[in-house]
Design a protein around this motif. Structure first.
Motif, PDB file in Angstrom:
ATOM      1  N   MET A  15       0.827  -1.202   0.000  1.00 51.21           N
ATOM      2  CA  MET A  15       0.000   0.000   0.000  1.00 51.21           C
ATOM      3  C   MET A  15       0.862   1.253   0.000  1.00 51.21           C
ATOM      4  SD  MET A  15      -3.451  -0.043   2.313  1.00 51.21           S
ATOM      5  CE  MET A  15      -2.542  -0.393   3.781  1.00 51.21           C
ATOM      6  N   THR A  16       0.318   2.318  -0.530  1.00 51.73           N
ATOM      7  CA  THR A  16       1.030   3.593  -0.512  1.00 51.73           C
ATOM      8  C   THR A  16       1.308   4.040   0.920  1.00 51.73           C
ATOM      9  OG1 THR A  16       0.921   5.920  -1.156  1.00 51.73           O
ATOM     10  CG2 THR A  16      -1.154   4.861  -0.592  1.00 51.73           C
ATOM     11  N   GLU A  17       2.441   4.708   1.100  1.00 49.45           N
ATOM     12  CA  GLU A  17       2.759   5.277   2.404  1.00 49.45           C
ATOM     13  C   GLU A  17       2.125   6.650   2.591  1.00 49.45           C
ATOM     14  OE1 GLU A  17       6.920   5.285   3.104  1.00 49.45           O
ATOM     15  OE2 GLU A  17       7.129   3.100   2.957  1.00 49.45           O
ATOM     16  N   LYS A  18       1.515   7.187   1.527  1.00 48.26           N
ATOM     17  CA  LYS A  18       0.836   8.468   1.627  1.00 48.26           C
ATOM     18  C   LYS A  18      -0.405   8.340   2.502  1.00 48.26           C
ATOM     19  CE  LYS A  18       2.200  10.330  -2.899  1.00 48.26           C
ATOM     20  NZ  LYS A  18       1.685  10.847  -4.198  1.00 48.26           N
ATOM     21  N   GLU A  19      -0.707   9.383   3.221  1.00 50.96           N
ATOM     22  CA  GLU A  19      -1.907   9.418   4.054  1.00 50.96           C
ATOM     23  C   GLU A  19      -2.875  10.448   3.479  1.00 50.96           C
ATOM     24  OE1 GLU A  19      -2.625   7.406   6.395  1.00 50.96           O
ATOM     25  OE2 GLU A  19      -0.686   6.465   6.813  1.00 50.96           O
ATOM     26  N   PHE A  20      -4.133  10.047   3.352  1.00 53.08           N
ATOM     27  CA  PHE A  20      -5.152  10.932   2.798  1.00 53.08           C
ATOM     28  C   PHE A  20      -6.201  11.336   3.834  1.00 53.08           C
ATOM     29  CE2 PHE A  20      -3.567   8.146  -0.607  1.00 53.08           C
ATOM     30  CZ  PHE A  20      -2.966   9.096  -1.409  1.00 53.08           C
ATOM     31  N   PHE A  21      -6.040  10.825   5.056  1.00 49.21           N
ATOM     32  CA  PHE A  21      -6.923  11.215   6.159  1.00 49.21           C
ATOM     33  C   PHE A  21      -6.105  11.142   7.440  1.00 49.21           C
ATOM     34  CE2 PHE A  21     -10.299  10.107   9.360  1.00 49.21           C
ATOM     35  CZ  PHE A  21     -10.950  11.327   9.320  1.00 49.21           C
ATOM     36  N   TYR A  22      -5.619  12.290   7.887  1.00 51.35           N
ATOM     37  CA  TYR A  22      -4.772  12.319   9.070  1.00 51.35           C
ATOM     38  C   TYR A  22      -4.895  13.673   9.758  1.00 51.35           C
ATOM     39  CZ  TYR A  22      -1.595  14.999   6.097  1.00 51.35           C
ATOM     40  OH  TYR A  22      -1.061  15.936   5.259  1.00 51.35           O
ATOM     41  N   GLY A  23      -4.522  13.694  11.034  1.00 51.01           N
ATOM     42  CA  GLY A  23      -4.635  14.924  11.802  1.00 51.01           C
ATOM     43  C   GLY A  23      -6.055  15.248  12.209  1.00 51.01           C
ATOM     44  N   HIS A  24      -6.929  14.252  12.194  1.00 48.07           N
ATOM     45  CA  HIS A  24      -8.333  14.486  12.557  1.00 48.07           C
ATOM     46  C   HIS A  24      -8.489  14.586  14.070  1.00 48.07           C
ATOM     47  CE1 HIS A  24      -8.545  10.289  13.858  1.00 48.07           C
ATOM     48  NE2 HIS A  24      -7.978   9.943  12.706  1.00 48.07           N
ATOM     49  N   LYS A  25      -9.694  14.957  14.494  1.00 43.06           N
ATOM     50  CA  LYS A  25      -9.961  15.174  15.918  1.00 43.06           C
ATOM     51  C   LYS A  25     -10.894  14.111  16.502  1.00 43.06           C
ATOM     52  CE  LYS A  25      -7.525  18.963  16.090  1.00 43.06           C
ATOM     53  NZ  LYS A  25      -6.991  18.949  14.705  1.00 43.06           N
ATOM     54  N   ALA A  26     -10.858  12.913  15.929  1.00 41.32           N
ATOM     55  CA  ALA A  26     -11.718  11.838  16.425  1.00 41.32           C
ATOM     56  C   ALA A  26     -11.271  11.374  17.802  1.00 41.32           C
ATOM     57  CB  ALA A  26     -11.710  10.666  15.452  1.00 41.32           C
ATOM     58  N   CYS A  27     -12.177  10.743  18.504  1.00 36.76           N
ATOM     59  CA  CYS A  27     -11.851  10.179  19.820  1.00 36.76           C
ATOM     60  C   CYS A  27     -10.761   9.124  19.672  1.00 36.76           C
ATOM     61  CB  CYS A  27     -13.088   9.523  20.437  1.00 36.76           C
ATOM     62  SG  CYS A  27     -14.518  10.601  20.628  1.00 36.76           S
ATOM     63  N   ALA A  28      -9.997   8.914  20.722  1.00 31.42           N
ATOM     64  CA  ALA A  28      -8.983   7.858  20.716  1.00 31.42           C
ATOM     65  C   ALA A  28      -9.655   6.512  20.473  1.00 31.42           C
ATOM     66  CB  ALA A  28      -8.242   7.845  22.049  1.00 31.42           C
ATOM     67  N   GLY A  29      -9.060   5.725  19.590  1.00 33.56           N
ATOM     68  CA  GLY A  29      -9.599   4.400  19.303  1.00 33.56           C
ATOM     69  C   GLY A  29     -10.778   4.384  18.355  1.00 33.56           C
ATOM     70  N   CYS A  30     -11.049   5.499  17.671  1.00 27.26           N
ATOM     71  CA  CYS A  30     -12.224   5.592  16.794  1.00 27.26           C
ATOM     72  C   CYS A  30     -12.136   4.627  15.617  1.00 27.26           C
ATOM     73  CB  CYS A  30     -12.352   7.022  16.274  1.00 27.26           C
ATOM     74  SG  CYS A  30     -13.613   7.227  14.991  1.00 27.26           S
TER      75      CYS A  30
END
Length: 302
Positions: A15-30
């Motif tokens: 898989m690509t090492e690029k991230e397309f969803f990161y730095g979000h504010k979801a709860c821990a363990g979401c």
């Protein structure tokens, strides 16, 4: 349709090492954020993403820290599928052939509020992948019951007490409701079985037309579980038979896992705060409902 046999496999190693969803504010363990992150790593940067009101839109669009590294927008609550249809139509009009439009919606925005638009999207066979991340309640607005909340769940709108076990209804058969549209491809998945989920997203990516994936996504906040057990609890839901892994394609159902024995339903339920109140009679009701469902699936799908 693309010859699915020729689709390159996707796994953690390639898989690509690029991230397309990161730095979000979801709860821990979401679990929902895991489902979105994995799917976008398969779909890639040439993806149009539509999200209705829900956890992922709430935690992913906090200006100026935008979590989506793809073209993404928040839709109306009931209109995610219809707005995605418009995006797909626009991409086609522009002659874009290497893009995919995806919806990420919760269980409430899929099985309840957004169902009409979803049904229309499938009926038109619009080129959209619709992914429902199912955490079994309206978590973003305070843990209210949805159409995919299981029997016995304690929520703010289905309190548990002497006279009620929590929710008194079972989950809608969402996968079969979608399949009844004779959709090109539909599947169930769980973040507890990530490779199975990756395979299904990858398959849907290469299918032109409407596709649907219902992925089970744990929610420590709403479920009352430790944050570090999110993947484990989503796996246990499959292992105890309350969640099943299946596909619908070419008019046929296929069970991806058909265990000879199930893990303990009671052990799975009692690990979660939302089910702590259940007595043996409640658990027996849940187990009997599971057995009846599996009897039907094994009879008709195998």
């Amino acid at each position: 349709m693309t010859n699915l046999v020729d689709i390159p496999k996707v796994n953690a190693k390639n898989m690509t090492e690029k991230e397309f969803f990161y730095g979000h504010k979801a709860c821990a363990g979401c679990g929902g954020s895991v489902a979105v992150r994995l799917a976008l790593k398969v779909l890639g940067e040439r993806t149009y993403t539509a999200l209705p009101a829900g956890c992922m839109s709430a935690v992913g669009f906090i200006f100026p820290q935008m979590a989506f590294n793809t073209n993404a927008l928040i839709t109306t609550f009931p209109g995610a599928a219809s707005m995605a249809s418009g995006i797909a139509a626009g991409a086609k009009a522009l002659g874009q052939k290497d893009v995919k439009t995806v919806v990420f919606a919760g269980d409430g925005g899929t099985a309840d509020i957004g169902f009409q638009a979803l049904s229309g999207m499938i009926d038109r066979n619009d080129d959209v992948l619709y992914i429902c991340y199912d955490n079994e309640a309206y978590m973003n607005t305070g843990i209210q019951k949805s159409g995919l909340t299981p029997y016995g769940t304690k929520t703010t709108t289905t309190p548990a007490g002497e006279n009620l076990p929590g929710s008194i209804t079972h989950k809608k058969n969402m996968f079969e409701i979608i399949a009844a549209h004779d959709i090109a491809y539909a599947a169930t998945a769980s973040i507890g079985y990530p490779q199975d989920y990756l395979n299904k997203v990858n398959k849907a990516k290469h299918i032109k037309g409407a596709t649907f994936i219902h992925v089970y996504a744990s929610c420590p906040t709403g479920w009352g579980t430790p944050t570090e057990t999110s993947i484990e609890i989503a796996k246990e839901a499959v292992d105890c038979g309350l969640i099943f892994l299946a596909e619908y394609e070419d008019g046929e159902y296929k069970l991806n896992r058909n265990p000879k024995e199930f893990a303990s339903v009671k052990d799975y339920l009692k690990k979660q705060g939302r089910f702590k109140h259940l007595n043996d009679e409640n658990i027996q009701c849940i187990t009997e409902h599971r057995d009846k469902k599996w009897l039907r699936m094994r009879k008709n799908w195998l």
